[in-house]
Each structure stands twice: as C-alpha cells, then as structure tokens.
Design a protein around this motif. Structure first.
Motif, PDB file in Angstrom:
ATOM      1  N   THR A   1      -0.147  11.946 -10.658  1.00 57.49           N
ATOM      2  CA  THR A   1       0.436  10.690 -10.980  1.00 57.49           C
ATOM      3  C   THR A   1       0.184   9.596  -9.885  1.00 57.49           C
ATOM      4  OG1 THR A   1       1.961  11.665 -12.261  1.00 57.49           O
ATOM      5  CG2 THR A   1       2.468   9.250 -11.872  1.00 57.49           C
ATOM      6  N   PRO A   2      -0.369   8.236  -9.991  1.00 56.01           N
ATOM      7  CA  PRO A   2      -0.534   7.470  -9.161  1.00 56.01           C
ATOM      8  C   PRO A   2       0.745   6.434  -8.928  1.00 56.01           C
ATOM      9  CG  PRO A   2      -1.680   6.676 -10.987  1.00 56.01           C
ATOM     10  CD  PRO A   2      -0.964   7.934 -11.427  1.00 56.01           C
ATOM     11  N   ILE A   3       0.760   5.929  -7.953  1.00 55.54           N
ATOM     12  CA  ILE A   3       1.881   4.891  -7.514  1.00 55.54           C
ATOM     13  C   ILE A   3       1.224   3.461  -7.670  1.00 55.54           C
ATOM     14  CG2 ILE A   3       3.436   3.971  -5.678  1.00 55.54           C
ATOM     15  CD1 ILE A   3       3.543   6.868  -4.542  1.00 55.54           C
ATOM     16  N   HIS A   4       1.711   2.720  -8.638  1.00 57.89           N
ATOM     17  CA  HIS A   4       1.143   1.428  -8.932  1.00 57.89           C
ATOM     18  C   HIS A   4       1.675   0.436  -7.900  1.00 57.89           C
ATOM     19  CE1 HIS A   4       0.289  -2.000 -12.093  1.00 57.89           C
ATOM     20  NE2 HIS A   4      -0.689  -2.111 -11.039  1.00 57.89           N
ATOM     21  N   THR A   5       0.977  -0.065  -7.142  1.00 59.58           N
ATOM     22  CA  THR A   5       1.640  -1.114  -5.981  1.00 59.58           C
ATOM     23  C   THR A   5       0.542  -2.148  -5.467  1.00 59.58           C
ATOM     24  OG1 THR A   5       3.036  -1.259  -4.116  1.00 59.58           O
ATOM     25  CG2 THR A   5       1.193   0.516  -4.149  1.00 59.58           C
ATOM     26  N   ASP A   6       1.189  -2.932  -4.753  1.00 61.51           N
ATOM     27  CA  ASP A   6       0.147  -3.860  -4.049  1.00 61.51           C
ATOM     28  C   ASP A   6      -0.349  -3.263  -2.470  1.00 61.51           C
ATOM     29  OD1 ASP A   6      -0.505  -5.831  -2.278  1.00 61.51           O
ATOM     30  OD2 ASP A   6       0.519  -7.473  -3.213  1.00 61.51           O
ATOM     31  N   LEU A   7      -1.587  -2.749  -2.767  1.00 65.76           N
ATOM     32  CA  LEU A   7      -2.373  -2.243  -1.674  1.00 65.76           C
ATOM     33  C   LEU A   7      -2.387  -2.862  -0.317  1.00 65.76           C
ATOM     34  CD1 LEU A   7      -5.130  -0.204  -3.323  1.00 65.76           C
ATOM     35  CD2 LEU A   7      -2.762   0.522  -3.219  1.00 65.76           C
ATOM     36  N   LEU A   8      -2.284  -4.147  -0.317  1.00 66.52           N
ATOM     37  CA  LEU A   8      -2.397  -4.943   0.942  1.00 66.52           C
ATOM     38  C   LEU A   8      -1.028  -4.864   1.476  1.00 66.52           C
ATOM     39  CD1 LEU A   8      -4.487  -8.131  -0.058  1.00 66.52           C
ATOM     40  CD2 LEU A   8      -5.041  -6.343   1.517  1.00 66.52           C
ATOM     41  N   LYS A   9       0.191  -4.684   1.050  1.00 67.24           N
ATOM     42  CA  LYS A   9       1.419  -4.883   1.107  1.00 67.24           C
ATOM     43  C   LYS A   9       1.669  -3.296   1.912  1.00 67.24           C
ATOM     44  CE  LYS A   9       3.683  -8.045  -1.514  1.00 67.24           C
ATOM     45  NZ  LYS A   9       4.934  -8.480  -2.530  1.00 67.24           N
ATOM     46  N   ILE A  10       1.220  -2.439   1.109  1.00 67.50           N
ATOM     47  CA  ILE A  10       1.394  -1.020   1.565  1.00 67.50           C
ATOM     48  C   ILE A  10       0.435  -0.964   2.881  1.00 67.50           C
ATOM     49  CG2 ILE A  10       0.303   1.357   1.188  1.00 67.50           C
ATOM     50  CD1 ILE A  10       2.961   0.978  -0.222  1.00 67.50           C
ATOM     51  N   ASN A  11      -0.555  -1.305   2.850  1.00 69.43           N
ATOM     52  CA  ASN A  11      -1.387  -1.156   4.158  1.00 69.43           C
ATOM     53  C   ASN A  11      -0.872  -2.020   5.249  1.00 69.43           C
ATOM     54  OD1 ASN A  11      -3.941  -0.158   5.054  1.00 69.43           O
ATOM     55  ND2 ASN A  11      -4.408  -2.421   5.665  1.00 69.43           N
ATOM     56  N   SER A  12      -0.184  -3.096   5.149  1.00 67.35           N
ATOM     57  CA  SER A  12       0.562  -3.791   6.093  1.00 67.35           C
ATOM     58  C   SER A  12       1.492  -2.917   6.871  1.00 67.35           C
ATOM     59  CB  SER A  12       1.053  -5.113   5.481  1.00 67.35           C
ATOM     60  OG  SER A  12       0.229  -6.090   5.365  1.00 67.35           O
ATOM     61  N   LEU A  13       2.238  -2.207   5.739  1.00 66.55           N
ATOM     62  CA  LEU A  13       3.422  -1.158   6.405  1.00 66.55           C
ATOM     63  C   LEU A  13       2.842   0.014   7.291  1.00 66.55           C
ATOM     64  CD1 LEU A  13       5.645  -1.015   3.150  1.00 66.55           C
ATOM     65  CD2 LEU A  13       6.160  -2.347   5.413  1.00 66.55           C
ATOM     66  N   TRP A  14       1.658   0.335   6.992  1.00 60.68           N
ATOM     67  CA  TRP A  14       0.852   1.359   7.700  1.00 60.68           C
ATOM     68  C   TRP A  14       0.516   0.912   8.851  1.00 60.68           C
ATOM     69  CZ3 TRP A  14      -2.666   3.588   3.295  1.00 60.68           C
ATOM     70  CH2 TRP A  14      -1.833   4.290   2.528  1.00 60.68           C
ATOM     71  N   LYS A  15       0.063  -0.550   8.866  1.00 63.19           N
ATOM     72  CA  LYS A  15      -0.434  -0.935  10.089  1.00 63.19           C
ATOM     73  C   LYS A  15       0.672  -1.022  11.087  1.00 63.19           C
ATOM     74  CE  LYS A  15      -3.112  -4.470   9.932  1.00 63.19           C
ATOM     75  NZ  LYS A  15      -3.852  -5.870   9.820  1.00 63.19           N
ATOM     76  N   GLU A  16       1.881  -1.608  10.952  1.00 69.18           N
ATOM     77  CA  GLU A  16       3.073  -1.474  11.767  1.00 69.18           C
ATOM     78  C   GLU A  16       3.411  -0.039  12.340  1.00 69.18           C
ATOM     79  OE1 GLU A  16       6.330  -3.198   9.500  1.00 69.18           O
ATOM     80  OE2 GLU A  16       5.271  -4.917   9.200  1.00 69.18           O
TER      81      GLU A  16
END
Length: 269
Positions: A131-146
C-alpha cells in the motif's frame, strides 16, 4: 548458488507460480542444498509473501540490489546492505519527471511514497500486495535532505515514449546512477553501487562461491548485467532481444514454465 528474478521470470503473467515451478525450486533448495536467492526490483514487503510461499530460508535482494536482507536468529529481517540515492539527486530527478507526464515513486526500506494514485500504481499495489503513501514527494525529499537520507529506489511510471525521453535526460544529468527499465513503462533508478550484478557478486564473494558456480535467471534490462556476470546466465523467452544476446542460454517464456524448464535442464538429479 541460483539467483532468480521475480516478475516475468518466476511469476506468470497472471502473477502466480506454477506448481511444477514451485516443486523444482523446493527440490533444488531443500534436497540438493543449493541456495536460491530471489533477486528483484520489488520492495521487501512486495517480496516476503513470495519468499514464504517457496519456503526459502536464504537472503533477499530487493530494489535491484539497493537492499540485501537476511533473517537473524530471532527470525527478524535485517539489512546487510542498504544503499540509497541521496536527496539532492532525488530532487533533480523529481524536477525532471514533473516536466513529463510521469508519476514518480520513492521507496525507502519498507515505505512506498507516490505523487499520484493512477492505474499503474493500482496495478503495482495489487501485484506486490503493498500500500503506497500518497504525499508530496518534494516535501518528503526535503525532510530526507535535512536528515541526510535518501531513497533505495526511484520508480518512474509513464508511457514508453515519455520514459525513454526521461531516461536520456537523467542519464545526461546523473550518469553515475544505475538507471534501467524493468518494463517499457517503468524506469528504475538506484545508487551507483546498487545493481543486481553487484549484489550477486557481493553475496558470492561473501559466501566464497566461485563465479563459475553462480546461475542467474531473468527477463529484462535490469537483469542483463546480472546474466553477464554469472557463470551461467539464463534469459527468459519473453526477454527483449538485447537481454537474450548477453545470456548463455535462452529458455521458454514465463507463461510456458521457462524457469522450471531451465532449472530441470541444469539441476535435475
């Protein structure tokens, strides 16, 4: 040691394992004591149920080599290898994908994030029982960058024409990454050291298995290097011609029990 791709190789087009294929795999693994290792672009959660159906007790290669897993003494899955594309490179890929009619997916360990829920995502969810998580990938990636994190695999879904165009662009911008198609509508991107070929070599070296004793079986472009590296590389009859050309042997298609036929040819005792 035998490395087997899942989609288009182990599974039929209806995403099942035939009884005869299951029987020969279990015979080789349990009676001949030859390790059989599933080697796939799938995420772990899309592979565990197949592993359990075959009653295996070996390693798992997921995300085209981005993850290599094994079960510890408590029967819990642990990561032996965990390689990811860094967030700053994911950002470049996402920006490129958004210029096309491409639906990007990010995979990190047990989590699957999608930008849009479309027919291809629904199909992938059914096939992998995930089951996927439907979200804004750019926002998720910004958190990962931090947090200095990344994705084990970026999956880009679209028409063959758009996928081909995007593949050229990403290869130009980030030529060091492993970029390959697992099917005409799927472009998969992993860490430079994450490929099926490098994963099977790592396992063979760690367990002191000579290259000549390694067998690899697959059907698509992301399998080609693995088939080339193995002592015996077997392409499925449904593989593209470019993949068949690098193999040592070509078997029947996945709908004609090509995997069973190949295993019986090389290992029936």
């Amino acid at each position: 040691m035998i490395f087997i791709d899942i989609d288009g190789t182990l599974l039929t087009s209806s995403h099942t394992i035939t009884p005869a294929t299951k029987q020969i795999i279990q015979h080789i693994h349990q009676n001949l004591h030859i390790p059989i290792i599933l080697t796939t672009a799938r995420p772990p959660q899309g592979t565990f149920f197949i592993y359990n159906e075959l009653a295996l007790d070996t390693l798992l290669i997921c995300f085209n080599g981005g993850l290599i897993l094994h079960k510890n003494h408590q029967s819990e899955w642990e990561y032996l290898v965990n390689q990811s594309v860094p967030a700053h490179e994911i950002e470049i890929i996402l920006q490129e994908a958004l210029q096309y009619d491409i639906n990007p997916n990010l995979y990190r360990e047990q989590e699957w994030y999608v930008q849009n829920i479309d027919d291809l995502v629904h199909r992938e969810s059914r096939n992998t029982k995930s089951t996927p998580i439907h979200t804004d990938l750019l926002k998720i990636n910004s958190l990962w960058k931090e947090k200095h994190r990344g994705a084990n695999k970026i999956l880009l879904m679209g028409t063959p024409e758009n996928i081909n165009a995007l593949e050229k662009n990403v290869n130009y911008l980030l030529p060091h990454l492993n970029i390959s198609k697992s099917k005409p509508v799927y472009l998969e991107i992993t860490h430079p050291a994450a490929s099926k070929a490098q994963a099977i070599k790592w396992i063979a070296d760690k367990w002191n298995v000579p290259q000549k004793d390694v067998v690899a079986i697959g059907d698509n472009y992301n399998d080609a290097e693995m088939l080339q590296w193995a002592g015996t590389g077997i392409a499925m009859g449904n593989a593209p011609m470019e993949v068949k050309q690098v193999a040592d042997y070509v078997t029947h298609t996945n709908n004609e029990e090509g995997l069973r036929f190949a295993l019986e040819k090389f290992f029936a005792q």
